[in-house]
Motif scaffolding. Structure first.
Motif, PDB file in Angstrom:
ATOM      1  N   GLU A   9     118.944  54.694  25.783  1.00  0.00           N
ATOM      2  CA  GLU A   9     118.686  55.071  24.381  1.00  0.00           C
ATOM      3  C   GLU A   9     119.405  56.364  24.005  1.00  0.00           C
ATOM      4  O   GLU A   9     120.006  56.451  22.929  1.00  0.00           O
ATOM      5  CB  GLU A   9     117.182  55.186  24.151  1.00  0.00           C
ATOM      6  CG  GLU A   9     116.484  53.849  24.200  1.00  0.00           C
ATOM      7  CD  GLU A   9     114.970  53.935  24.132  1.00  0.00           C
ATOM      8  OE1 GLU A   9     114.360  52.941  23.694  1.00  0.00           O
ATOM      9  OE2 GLU A   9     114.388  54.975  24.518  1.00  0.00           O
ATOM     10  N   HIS A  13     122.541  56.855  21.350  1.00  0.00           N
ATOM     11  CA  HIS A  13     122.425  57.828  20.263  1.00  0.00           C
ATOM     12  C   HIS A  13     123.636  58.769  20.239  1.00  0.00           C
ATOM     13  O   HIS A  13     124.224  59.024  19.187  1.00  0.00           O
ATOM     14  CB  HIS A  13     121.129  58.621  20.402  1.00  0.00           C
ATOM     15  CG  HIS A  13     120.964  59.694  19.377  1.00  0.00           C
ATOM     16  ND1 HIS A  13     120.656  59.413  18.058  1.00  0.00           N
ATOM     17  CD2 HIS A  13     121.097  61.043  19.461  1.00  0.00           C
ATOM     18  CE1 HIS A  13     120.608  60.543  17.381  1.00  0.00           C
ATOM     19  NE2 HIS A  13     120.873  61.549  18.213  1.00  0.00           N
ATOM     20  N   TYR A  17     125.458  54.546  18.355  1.00  0.00           N
ATOM     21  CA  TYR A  17     125.069  53.143  18.287  1.00  0.00           C
ATOM     22  C   TYR A  17     123.560  53.000  18.156  1.00  0.00           C
ATOM     23  O   TYR A  17     122.803  53.810  18.682  1.00  0.00           O
ATOM     24  CB  TYR A  17     125.518  52.383  19.544  1.00  0.00           C
ATOM     25  CG  TYR A  17     127.005  52.183  19.619  1.00  0.00           C
ATOM     26  CD1 TYR A  17     127.613  51.130  18.945  1.00  0.00           C
ATOM     27  CD2 TYR A  17     127.807  53.055  20.350  1.00  0.00           C
ATOM     28  CE1 TYR A  17     128.980  50.954  18.999  1.00  0.00           C
ATOM     29  CE2 TYR A  17     129.177  52.879  20.414  1.00  0.00           C
ATOM     30  CZ  TYR A  17     129.759  51.822  19.737  1.00  0.00           C
ATOM     31  OH  TYR A  17     131.114  51.650  19.794  1.00  0.00           O
ATOM     32  N   ASP A  18     123.154  51.942  17.478  1.00  0.00           N
ATOM     33  CA  ASP A  18     121.744  51.587  17.405  1.00  0.00           C
ATOM     34  C   ASP A  18     121.394  50.756  18.639  1.00  0.00           C
ATOM     35  O   ASP A  18     122.244  50.054  19.181  1.00  0.00           O
ATOM     36  CB  ASP A  18     121.443  50.761  16.151  1.00  0.00           C
ATOM     37  CG  ASP A  18     121.590  51.575  14.869  1.00  0.00           C
ATOM     38  OD1 ASP A  18     121.319  52.787  14.909  1.00  0.00           O
ATOM     39  OD2 ASP A  18     121.985  50.993  13.849  1.00  0.00           O
ATOM     40  N   VAL A  19     120.141  50.839  19.046  1.00  0.00           N
ATOM     41  CA  VAL A  19     119.663  50.083  20.200  1.00  0.00           C
ATOM     42  C   VAL A  19     118.604  49.085  19.755  1.00  0.00           C
ATOM     43  O   VAL A  19     117.697  49.431  19.011  1.00  0.00           O
ATOM     44  CB  VAL A  19     119.045  51.021  21.266  1.00  0.00           C
ATOM     45  CG1 VAL A  19     118.456  50.212  22.417  1.00  0.00           C
ATOM     46  CG2 VAL A  19     120.069  52.006  21.779  1.00  0.00           C
ATOM     47  N   GLU A  20     118.761  47.859  20.196  1.00  0.00           N
ATOM     48  CA  GLU A  20     117.739  46.831  20.012  1.00  0.00           C
ATOM     49  C   GLU A  20     117.037  46.694  21.354  1.00  0.00           C
ATOM     50  O   GLU A  20     117.609  46.164  22.306  1.00  0.00           O
ATOM     51  CB  GLU A  20     118.364  45.503  19.595  1.00  0.00           C
ATOM     52  CG  GLU A  20     117.369  44.436  19.254  1.00  0.00           C
ATOM     53  CD  GLU A  20     116.602  44.738  17.982  1.00  0.00           C
ATOM     54  OE1 GLU A  20     115.369  44.539  17.992  1.00  0.00           O
ATOM     55  OE2 GLU A  20     117.215  45.158  16.992  1.00  0.00           O
ATOM     56  N   ALA A  60     121.502  41.548  17.293  1.00  0.00           N
ATOM     57  CA  ALA A  60     122.254  42.588  18.006  1.00  0.00           C
ATOM     58  C   ALA A  60     123.649  42.087  18.380  1.00  0.00           C
ATOM     59  O   ALA A  60     124.643  42.819  18.272  1.00  0.00           O
ATOM     60  CB  ALA A  60     121.489  43.031  19.247  1.00  0.00           C
ATOM     61  N   SER A  63     125.820  42.173  15.231  1.00  0.00           N
ATOM     62  CA  SER A  63     125.999  43.455  14.539  1.00  0.00           C
ATOM     63  C   SER A  63     126.611  44.547  15.411  1.00  0.00           C
ATOM     64  O   SER A  63     126.982  45.599  14.905  1.00  0.00           O
ATOM     65  CB  SER A  63     124.660  43.941  13.988  1.00  0.00           C
ATOM     66  OG  SER A  63     123.786  44.248  15.057  1.00  0.00           O
ATOM     67  N   ARG A  65     125.058  46.119  18.031  1.00  0.00           N
ATOM     68  CA  ARG A  65     124.099  47.076  18.586  1.00  0.00           C
ATOM     69  C   ARG A  65     124.067  46.958  20.106  1.00  0.00           C
ATOM     70  O   ARG A  65     124.447  45.940  20.665  1.00  0.00           O
ATOM     71  CB  ARG A  65     122.696  46.795  18.041  1.00  0.00           C
ATOM     72  CG  ARG A  65     122.534  47.206  16.603  1.00  0.00           C
ATOM     73  CD  ARG A  65     121.124  46.956  16.169  1.00  0.00           C
ATOM     74  NE  ARG A  65     120.986  45.517  15.967  1.00  0.00           N
ATOM     75  CZ  ARG A  65     120.232  44.963  15.049  1.00  0.00           C
ATOM     76  NH1 ARG A  65     119.493  45.695  14.266  1.00  0.00           N
ATOM     77  NH2 ARG A  65     120.170  43.667  14.910  1.00  0.00           N
TER      78      ARG A  65
END
Length: 115
Positions: A9, A13, A17-20, A60, A63, A65
């Protein structure tokens, strides 16, 4: 634990990037991960219709992620078999079986981490 999830995570960050994050249990199903048809009220006719709702893994995948599969050791064999194609970095598209085998393109930034 030793912080494997936190490392993923925080790294995501820092890289922007976003995390799923998906926490597996023995009851986690392919429908939850990939998607399924769900009932929805049609606004015009007030009747129930079934519409395709994408799962979190597929979202994810499309997109870009980072996908964090937490406690993947609890996943059923059926779920693991379905995830094989998505996890395979040499595969650039995924045929969504529940959605008429629609081909979904893998985003180039999509990454998978399993703990």
């Amino acid at each position: 634990g030793i912080g494997k999830t936190s490392i993923v995570e925080q790294s995501a960050h820092l890289l922007g990037y976003d995390v799923e994050r998906i926490s597996f249990t023995k009851d986690t199903s392919v429908d939850i991960l990939i998607g399924s048809y769900v009932p929805k009220a049609d606004e015009n006719s007030c009747q129930m219709v079934f519409v395709w709702q994408e799962g979190r893994v597929l979202e994810a995948y499309k997109s870009g992620r980072f996908l964090l599969l937490d406690e993947i050791n609890l996943a059923s064999q059926e779920v693991l078999d379905e995830l094989k194609t998505i996890i395979d970095s040499s595969v650039s598209a995924y045929a969504v079986k529940g959605d008429n085998n629609q081909m979904v393109q893998r985003h180039p930034d999509f990454r998978v981490f399993a703990t």
